[in-house]
Design an enzyme around this catalytic site. Structure first.
Site, PDB file in Angstrom:
ATOM      1  CG  HIS A  96      31.541 -31.535   2.057  1.00  0.00           C
ATOM      2  ND1 HIS A  96      32.233 -32.618   2.546  1.00  0.00           N
ATOM      3  CD2 HIS A  96      32.471 -30.633   1.688  1.00  0.00           C
ATOM      4  CE1 HIS A  96      33.535 -32.363   2.498  1.00  0.00           C
ATOM      5  NE2 HIS A  96      33.699 -31.165   1.973  1.00  0.00           N
ATOM      6  CE  LYS A 148      14.771  -0.305  -2.612  1.00  0.00           C
ATOM      7  NZ  LYS A 148      15.705  -1.269  -3.202  1.00  0.00           N
ATOM      8  NE  ARG A 204       4.724   1.794  -1.331  1.00  0.00           N
ATOM      9  CZ  ARG A 204       5.659   1.784  -0.408  1.00  0.00           C
ATOM     10  NH1 ARG A 204       6.806   2.356  -0.639  1.00  0.00           N
ATOM     11  NH2 ARG A 204       5.465   1.213   0.751  1.00  0.00           N
ATOM     12  CG  ASN A 258       0.535   2.012   3.804  1.00  0.00           C
ATOM     13  OD1 ASN A 258      -0.534   2.067   3.207  1.00  0.00           O
ATOM     14  ND2 ASN A 258       1.659   2.500   3.322  1.00  0.00           N
ATOM     15  N   GLY A 259      -0.299  -1.408   6.461  1.00  0.00           N
ATOM     16  CA  GLY A 259       0.082  -2.361   7.508  1.00  0.00           C
ATOM     17  C   GLY A 259      -1.097  -3.180   7.992  1.00  0.00           C
ATOM     18  CD1 TRP A 316      -0.466  -6.417  -1.627  1.00  0.00           C
ATOM     19  CD2 TRP A 316      -0.521  -5.721  -3.746  1.00  0.00           C
ATOM     20  NE1 TRP A 316      -0.025  -7.438  -2.426  1.00  0.00           N
ATOM     21  CE2 TRP A 316      -0.042  -7.047  -3.729  1.00  0.00           C
ATOM     22  CE3 TRP A 316      -0.640  -5.067  -4.965  1.00  0.00           C
ATOM     23  CZ2 TRP A 316       0.304  -7.724  -4.890  1.00  0.00           C
ATOM     24  CZ3 TRP A 316      -0.291  -5.745  -6.125  1.00  0.00           C
ATOM     25  CH2 TRP A 316       0.183  -7.059  -6.068  1.00  0.00           C
ATOM     26  CB  CYS A 367      -0.878   0.014   1.241  1.00  0.00           C
ATOM     27  SG  CYS A 367      -1.898  -1.450   1.401  1.00  0.00           S
ATOM     28  CD  GLU A 372      22.853  -9.266  -3.978  1.00  0.00           C
ATOM     29  OE1 GLU A 372      22.572  -9.798  -2.884  1.00  0.00           O
ATOM     30  OE2 GLU A 372      22.144  -8.381  -4.485  1.00  0.00           O
ATOM     31  CD  GLU A 428      15.591  -9.668  -4.628  1.00  0.00           C
ATOM     32  OE1 GLU A 428      14.892  -9.224  -3.723  1.00  0.00           O
ATOM     33  OE2 GLU A 428      16.766  -9.289  -4.823  1.00  0.00           O
ATOM     34  CE  LYS A 446      18.954  -8.421  -5.995  1.00  0.00           C
ATOM     35  NZ  LYS A 446      19.715  -7.830  -4.943  1.00  0.00           N
TER      36      LYS A 446
END
Ligand code: F6R
Length: 639
Positions: free
Chosen positions: A535, A634, A27, A129-130, A103, A2, A512, A519, A516
């Site tokens: 192993h 984010k 967003r 939001n939340g 959202w 949101c 990393e 996600e 990437k």
């Protein structure tokens, strides 16, 4: 996720709020709405779908009302939202308002569930939001007291609760409502009784103030008001903020007034635009040379010395005498810490531990005076990183923050701050902030080496020269060096699983790269220390598995080549990231991605860039929304 935006000032609020919501579109959202206070009543418009649906609904409303507020006589309704509102001031303007992109979490995607929500008298409107965790209990109580709910959301309880307490003014009502809420949320309230007033409250979800001349903004993210002002104030956790056109007051939840500095951010409003790129992520990948150049800047102006500027309580003496460094961070920032460990150990010969903040905070870590904790967080708001830093600080350690956001929470909870200067990053997947964090870790390592006398002057000067060359090498690589990447992405886009391996400085790059890809494409990936293959993970391999091997120069390159052979013997296909000039790799790998040659210690900063792009292209081929991957935010202000 949101988005919230609010405005109070002399100008017409609707166009400013609408423009703010457009800036929060990245967003992701499924419905949106705007409420403005207009001639003693609150006018609210909500719509399911994207902002063009809201635009149409707003324009229809303006039309139906015979040209309210911003609609100047004789002007068609259509351009109302696109026009600079100051030019439309003939009619009385609605100059207090709130907007929201929703959202869905609690409740379906319907107009009734879209925000703003309001109480039964329609005199109090809120955007949230939340999540309100105790909304069921609150709702039952409010229903018993006569409230009528019109939505299925948890957020609506806040409107009824604030209205319930709204006897001595909105500020008091928000404070009382806040005291009853549990969960993690940020909300902004307005009341028809008090024009020119917005009241916000923040519990773990971001909320930021934009300061203007005689006008104020409040939003869940800076891009919402960046066109209008670059002067920002961060609302702390558990704080209430009161906005009037001429002032903003910060209060604790108990009502104690707090002083809060205004920070001028140096981001350009254009950075909140895609500027011809298809996505923010792609644009941000291409901004990495500038981000690293800005981050290094004057800090490496001298040939044989690093100047980290004023780190407040982290003085040279502390850097010289600290007995060890403990890095705490999450996700991509944690990987930057891992790269930093190699450089600090190698150059400054200091012991370094790197820990995942969400683990560290719940251990009983052995930490205390004489230890230097480095918290890395691009947002400066990550709950776990902040908690880990608090744990260390409460036990006497000194804490240095590395962040991209001026004035963010992390800067208020540390003894010194080193900023990355990557500019605004909008794509959820961190790219330019990551390489900037790595650059800061290199600078910190060199400064420690210098102060501790562990690098002789010639080596220090050579390392500084090479660090300063990084932006140029990145720019060259992005411009000319990575042409074959999209073919490699095409060839492997259908794979169900990718394995990434690396050793030594290549390992954090593998971690990393794998993060990437997973996600933004949702393809399963794993990343492993190459020496660990036999192993266990080697059992995963067959001829359908692409294995990305980070094989840039390092003291263990020969070992990495043995690992490549091991992988190929199982039929897997190897995509190697190698330094220019290492011809032997081509004999072993199926595909080779070249990155410019530099000191081996600095190679990770270059090697990660093709892996960002590989992930990008694969996700793009799969039609994924790379800027707003599912389930991710984010800024992660909850644990
Ligand atoms: C991945 C990513 C996340 C963040 C993590 C920490 O691309 O962006 O893994 O790195 O959520 O965030 P910050 O750096 O804001 O503490």
């Amino acid at each position: 996720m949101c988005g919230i935006v609010g405005y109070v000032g002399p100008r017409a609020a609707r166009p400013l709020l609408f423009a703010g919501l457009q800036k929060l579109e990245y967003r992701g959202y499924d419905s949106a709405g705007i409420s403005v206070l207009e001639e003693g009543r609150i006018d609210s418009v909500r719509a399911v779908g994207n902002l063009s649906a809201l635009r149409a609904a707003l324009e229809a409303r303006v039309e139906a009302n015979g040209g309210l507020a911003e609609a100047a006589p004789g002007r068609a309704a259509a351009p109302v939202l696109a026009q600079a509102p100051v030019a439309l001031a003939e009619a009385p303007v609605a100059n207090t308002g709130i907007g929201h992109t929703r959202w869905a979490t609690h409740g379906r995607v319907t107009e009734e569930n879209a925000h703003p929500h309001y109480d039964n008298t329609d005199r109090v409107h809120i955007v949230v939001n939340g999540i309100v965790e105790n909304y069921v209990a609150l709702k039952d109580r409010l229903l018993a007291e006569g409230a009528r709910f019109t939505s299925e959301t948890d957020a609506e309880v806040i409107a009824h609760l604030v209205a319930h307490f709204n006897t001595d003014g909105l500020v008091d009502a928000v404070r009382k409502a806040y005291a009853e809420l549990r969960g993690h949320y940020a909300f902004v309230a307005m009341s028809a009784e008090e024009p020119g007033l917005l009241v916000g409250a923040r519990k773990e979800c971001p909320l930021i103030i934009g300061r203007g001349e005689g006008e104020q903004y409040i939003a869940s993210a800076i891009p919402a008001f960046l066109r209008e002002t670059r002067h920002v104030q961060y609302i702390g956790d558990d704080e209430i903020v009161v906005l009037r056109p001429d002032e903003v007051e910060f209060q604790t939840a108990a009502g104690e007034v707090l002083a809060r500095d205004v920070v001028e951010i140096d981001w350009d409003a254009d950075t909140a635009e895609k500027q011809g790129y298809e996505t923010f992520m792609l644009k941000e990948i291409h901004e990495q040379a500038d981000a690293v150049a800005e981050t290094i800047g004057e800090r490496a102006a001298h040939e044989d010395s690093i100047d980290l500027g004023d780190l407040e309580a982290i003085d040279d003496e502390l850097l010289r005498t600290a007995r060890r460094i403990v890095v705490v961070a999450c996700g991509t920032s944690y990987h930057a810490g891992l790269i930093g460990r190699y450089s600090i150990e190698e150059w400054a010969r200091m012991p370094v531990e790197v820990d995942i903040a969400s683990e560290y905070r719940y251990r009983n870590p052995v930490i205390g005076p004489g230890d230097l904790v480095v918290g890395i967080s691009q947002s400066g708001e990550t709950a776990d990183t902040l908690a880990a830093m608090r744990t260390a600080r409460s036990r006497g350690a000194s804490v240095l923050a590395i962040t991209n956001i001026m004035g963010s929470q992390i800067t208020r909870e540390s003894d010194g701050v080193l900023y990355t200067r990557a500019g605004l990053e909008i794509g959820v997947a961190a790219t330019k902030t990551f390489v900037s964090q790595v650059a800061v870790m290199y600078l910190l390592a060199l400064r420690l080496a210098e102060l501790r006398g562990h690098l002789e002057p010639g080596s220090l000067a050579r390392a500084i020269t090479e660090v300063k060359r990084l932006p140029h090498l990145i720019a060259e690589m992005l411009e000319h060096g990575l042409a074959g990447l999209s073919d490699i992405a095409d060839a492997h886009a259908g794979a169900e699983f990718f394995l990434y391996i690396g050793r030594h400085v290549g390992l954090p790059v593998a971690l990393e790269g794998a993060l990437k890809l997973k996600e933004i494409s949702y393809i399963a990936t794993d990343a492993y220390a190459a020496g660990e293959m036999k192993h266990g993970p080697i059992a995963l391999l067959d001829d359908s598995t692409p294995v990305v091997v980070v094989a840039t120069q390092s003291p263990v390159l020969e070992k990495v080549i043995s690992n490549i052979q091991e992988v190929r013997a199982r039929g897997a296909r190897v995509i190697a990231v190698a330094s220019e000039g290492d011809e032997q790799i081509a004999q072993h790998a199926d595909e080779v991605i070249r990155v410019p040659r530099t000191e081996w210690m600095l190679a990770p900063l270059l090697a990660v860039i093709p892996l960002q792009l590989l992930a990008y292209h694969i996700a793009d081929i799969d039609g994924k929304d790379v800027d707003q991957p599912r389930n991710l935010a984010k800024t992660v202000t909850v644990e």
